[in-house]
Write a protein that holds these residues in place. Structure first.
Motif, PDB file in Angstrom:
ATOM      1  N   TRP A   1       0.844  -1.204   0.000  1.00  0.00           N
ATOM      2  CA  TRP A   1       0.000   0.000   0.000  1.00  0.00           C
ATOM      3  C   TRP A   1       0.884   1.261   0.000  1.00  0.00           C
ATOM      4  O   TRP A   1       0.668   2.196  -0.767  1.00  0.00           O
ATOM      5  N   GLY A   2       1.896   1.212   0.840  1.00  0.00           N
ATOM      6  CA  GLY A   2       2.788   2.374   0.963  1.00  0.00           C
ATOM      7  C   GLY A   2       3.534   2.662  -0.328  1.00  0.00           C
ATOM      8  O   GLY A   2       3.793   3.819  -0.648  1.00  0.00           O
ATOM      9  N   ARG A   3       3.884   1.608  -1.068  1.00  0.00           N
ATOM     10  CA  ARG A   3       4.585   1.826  -2.351  1.00  0.00           C
ATOM     11  C   ARG A   3       3.694   2.585  -3.330  1.00  0.00           C
ATOM     12  O   ARG A   3       4.138   3.512  -4.007  1.00  0.00           O
ATOM     13  N   GLU A   4       2.425   2.211  -3.379  1.00  0.00           N
ATOM     14  CA  GLU A   4       1.500   2.915  -4.292  1.00  0.00           C
ATOM     15  C   GLU A   4       1.279   4.361  -3.817  1.00  0.00           C
ATOM     16  O   GLU A   4       1.251   5.299  -4.623  1.00  0.00           O
ATOM     17  N   LEU A   5       1.140   4.520  -2.506  1.00  0.00           N
ATOM     18  CA  LEU A   5       0.967   5.873  -1.958  1.00  0.00           C
ATOM     19  C   LEU A   5       2.190   6.734  -2.266  1.00  0.00           C
ATOM     20  O   LEU A   5       2.075   7.902  -2.672  1.00  0.00           O
ATOM     21  N   ALA A   6       3.373   6.136  -2.110  1.00  0.00           N
ATOM     22  CA  ALA A   6       4.615   6.864  -2.388  1.00  0.00           C
ATOM     23  C   ALA A   6       4.683   7.266  -3.860  1.00  0.00           C
ATOM     24  O   ALA A   6       5.104   8.385  -4.194  1.00  0.00           O
ATOM     25  N   ASP A   7       4.252   6.365  -4.752  1.00  0.00           N
ATOM     26  CA  ASP A   7       4.239   6.688  -6.189  1.00  0.00           C
ATOM     27  C   ASP A   7       3.326   7.880  -6.458  1.00  0.00           C
ATOM     28  O   ASP A   7       3.665   8.784  -7.221  1.00  0.00           O
TER      29      ASP A   7
END
Ligand code: GAR
Length: 199
Positions: A67-73
């Motif tokens: 989830w955090g990877r998508e949010l970071a993107d």
């Protein structure tokens, strides 16, 4: 002009206050995007101000890191100067915090380090104290444990329940948040200096 991304989970009343402040031409920050981890009522405030929104639903991902990877993107796409957590009821993965630190701040409905976590208002009531407060902090790897940028006290009244007390804390949070973002934008408040380990 400081550009700001705001992350929310709920009603977004603090977001609305920040949007209203930022709509004044003499306010030195602009909100460029509002994101959420769930369908948040607060998106309506962004839409009313013509501010784009993005949704990264936590439940669509295998774990916090995914989830955090998508949010970071998403955040990288908007590339704001500052990320404001305004009622985001979700711990961020350490990688994301490290990427934005110290340009990531959070508002919390208690006088930190008292009553950190998801139930700051409820925990203050349960503790039987006669005052609590509101805080704006730099986000670090812990739970509401980052450097405190601003805070103020709010008295607890006889008969207060969680809702009534939270309703009295939120205006204090709004005042602190609007002022902290303004001071970051003008350079009056230096997040790197505020986050530097004290000697
Ligand atoms: C605010 O009181 C904020 O401090 C709190 O959620 C509320 C959101 O209200 N955040 C936390 O408790 C995070 N630990 P809003 O959606 O009406 O702005």
């Amino acid at each position: 002009m400081l550009t700001v991304a705001v992350l929310i989970s709920g009603t977004g009343s603090n977001l609305r206050a920040l949007l209203d402040a930022a709509a004044h031409e003499d306010y030195p920050a602009r909100i460029v995007v509002v994101g959420a981890d769930r369908e948040a009522d607060g998106f309506a405030h962004a839409e009313a101000h013509g501010i784009p929104t993005f949704l990264v639903p936590f439940r669509n991902f295998a774990d916090r890191e995914d989830w955090g990877r998508e949010l970071a993107d998403q955040l990288r796409t908007w590339s704001p100067d500052l990320v404001v957590l305004s009622g985001l009821m979700r711990l961020l993965p350490a990688d994301l915090v490290a990427e934005w630190s110290p340009r990531i701040i959070n508002t919390h409905p208690a006088f930190l380090p008292e009553f950190p976590g998801a139930h700051g208002v409820r925990d203050a009531l349960a503790a039987g104290v006669d005052r609590t407060g509101a805080s704006v902090i730099v986000v670090d790897a812990g739970v509401d444990s980052g450097p405190i940028l601003a805070q103020d006290r709010v008295p607890i009244r006889v008969g207060d329940d969680e809702h009534a007390l939270h309703d009295r804390i939120k205006p204090v949070e709004r005042r602190l948040l609007i002022d902290v973002v303004r001071r970051i934008a003008t350079g009056e408040l230096d997040l790197a200096a505020a986050s530097a380990p004290s000697r």
